[in-house]
Enzyme design. Sequence first.
Site, PDB file in Angstrom:
ATOM      1  N   HIS A 212       0.817  -1.206   0.000  1.00 12.61           N
ATOM      2  CA  HIS A 212       0.000   0.000   0.000  1.00 12.61           C
ATOM      3  C   HIS A 212       0.858   1.265   0.000  1.00 12.61           C
ATOM      4  CE1 HIS A 212      -4.024   1.572   0.223  1.00 12.61           C
ATOM      5  NE2 HIS A 212      -3.671   2.405   1.171  1.00 12.61           N
ATOM      6  N   CYS A 528     -10.165  -0.851 -10.843  1.00 13.66           N
ATOM      7  CA  CYS A 528      -9.537   0.254 -10.110  1.00 13.66           C
ATOM      8  C   CYS A 528      -8.282  -0.172  -9.358  1.00 13.66           C
ATOM      9  CB  CYS A 528     -10.530   0.897  -9.135  1.00 13.66           C
ATOM     10  SG  CYS A 528     -11.233  -0.242  -7.933  1.00 13.66           S
TER      11      CYS A 528
END
Length: 598
Positions: A212, A528
């Site tokens: 992330h 996405c």
Amino acid sequence: MQVPPTDQTVSDENNSGVRRVITGLGASGGIVIGRAFVLDRQIVHVSRKPISQDAVQAECKRLHNGVAESIDQLKRLKSQSSSAESAASEELGFLMDAYIHMLTQSRLVRGAEELIVSRKLNAVHAVSEVIDAIAEQFSGMEDSYLAARATDIREVGLRLMRCLIGETDRAMDNAPQGSILIAEDVSPADMARFEPGQLTAFVTALGGAEGHTAIMARSLGIPAVLGAADIVRGVAGGDQIIIDGGRGEVILSPSDADIAHYTQRRADWLAAREKLASLRDVPSSTRDGIDIDLHANIELPIELAAALENGATGIGLLRSEFMFMNKDYLPDEDEQYEELADIVKRMDGKPVTIRTLDIGGEKLAVALQDEIVSGPNPALGLRGIRLSLRKPELLEAQFAAILRASLHGSVRVLLPMVVNVHEMTRARQIYEAVAKRLRKDGHPIPETLPPLGAMIEIPAAALAADTLARDSDFFAIGTNDLTQYTLAIDRTDDQVAGMFDPLHPAVLRLIRDVIKVARERDIPVSVCGEMAGDPRYVPLFIGFGLRNLSMSPVNLLLVKQRLRRLDSRNSEHQANRVMEQWDSARIAMMLDDFNDLA
């Protein structure tokens, strides 16, 4: 053009002034020449508030969870260092083993647990007391070697305390403008506090290109090198260094030839970006006239300007976690409304898809830590819609804030980590109940509620897409987690991150089949995940029939450039050929060949 020296002199001494190249993982492209700012995490705020008798057991469990997290960090650091080629790497590995031993049924842990039970100290306070006591004993020893171990004790204890606190410290606030951050690790919460222009790049000892933190670096357009194990001991604050985020290289004590070479490369890189900028206002359509919506993924509000500058026609994924980061409280409905309304207004009518809270794993909110203990495998634990339905007050506040913000523009609501129809049905019931309450309380909201959709990022959801379509207004395919769960590979685990392969036939089949179901049921579908922002994969998605891609703002123009060279019919033919293959390497080769020709 000058070429830097090819020989690499490796020195194991800090501040030696000898040229040294450290390699890691290129997580976010770009070249930066600047001065290092080494993150000092030696200050930890210790709350000395006692706990109640009823809280003793939970606090002991919190201590042991912190120990487990600390040991995991140390093992990761040792694993990263083992792949580097220098004597310092071997020494670092031995040091990590010693630190792990200090945390394994040691006096430190036993002593802290005794203080929690006997004196009702909270875990951080207990660890602080034990560290001071042990370090003082070591410092008083006549043997200089043993006396020096006091520093190791404090380092291990501070690591444990940071894990227990779970919040970002303020150390990076002291970074001079334009610094290159050097740290053992940088969390998403750390990045949420980056000020524009304060840090021009960063390098960490830990981390993978698909984690992330790497995603946020790409989204913010900050060059980054992760997994450079030797960086921890190889650079001091103020040293001049060069970062190549594309190649994953860090050059310490660069020569004049290095500086000249990388200055030219940086100029070339900036020129290429400027050329791309000319595509900002041209249509995002294929050569045969098929229009494709190119939306942006947004981690933080500061990215909104970049999304608009790069021609985003909407926000395909607004991650709401930013409202919870670096806060020791849960933001209420009004605070969330103000944050979301500002973003929706700034998009000026362009669609905004807001994903509800997906706290968990590496994105744990400080305010929820005492209530939600991270399990043995956070990626498979209480997160996403599971957490929201377990604590409906969180979901109700988010739904209310989103519904109120939707008056200011076009909004959709996306639910993360959906597995089955029951979760969608229950969430919709709460959604409609919140809308009813808002109307009763006099809050204006749209007559027709914003669409409520499911994020398809778990294989079970992809395989049951036809069922989920019955109670979903739209789908958004999250390729990052979908790949992770399909392949049973933790993309944040340094030992296996290199095996993370979105071109695995199983992953591609799931993506293709979800798109097919959505088109058959006539509901919108987008991709996405990180794959959406890689020009290499664009022909595949167009061939699958996808007409909406959402990505990091910095990738929008690259994808548009690729898109405008494609013919949708050729892409469909190529996608069909790819789906006949069973080998990832063969698929990759076919895609590269097609991209070279088309």
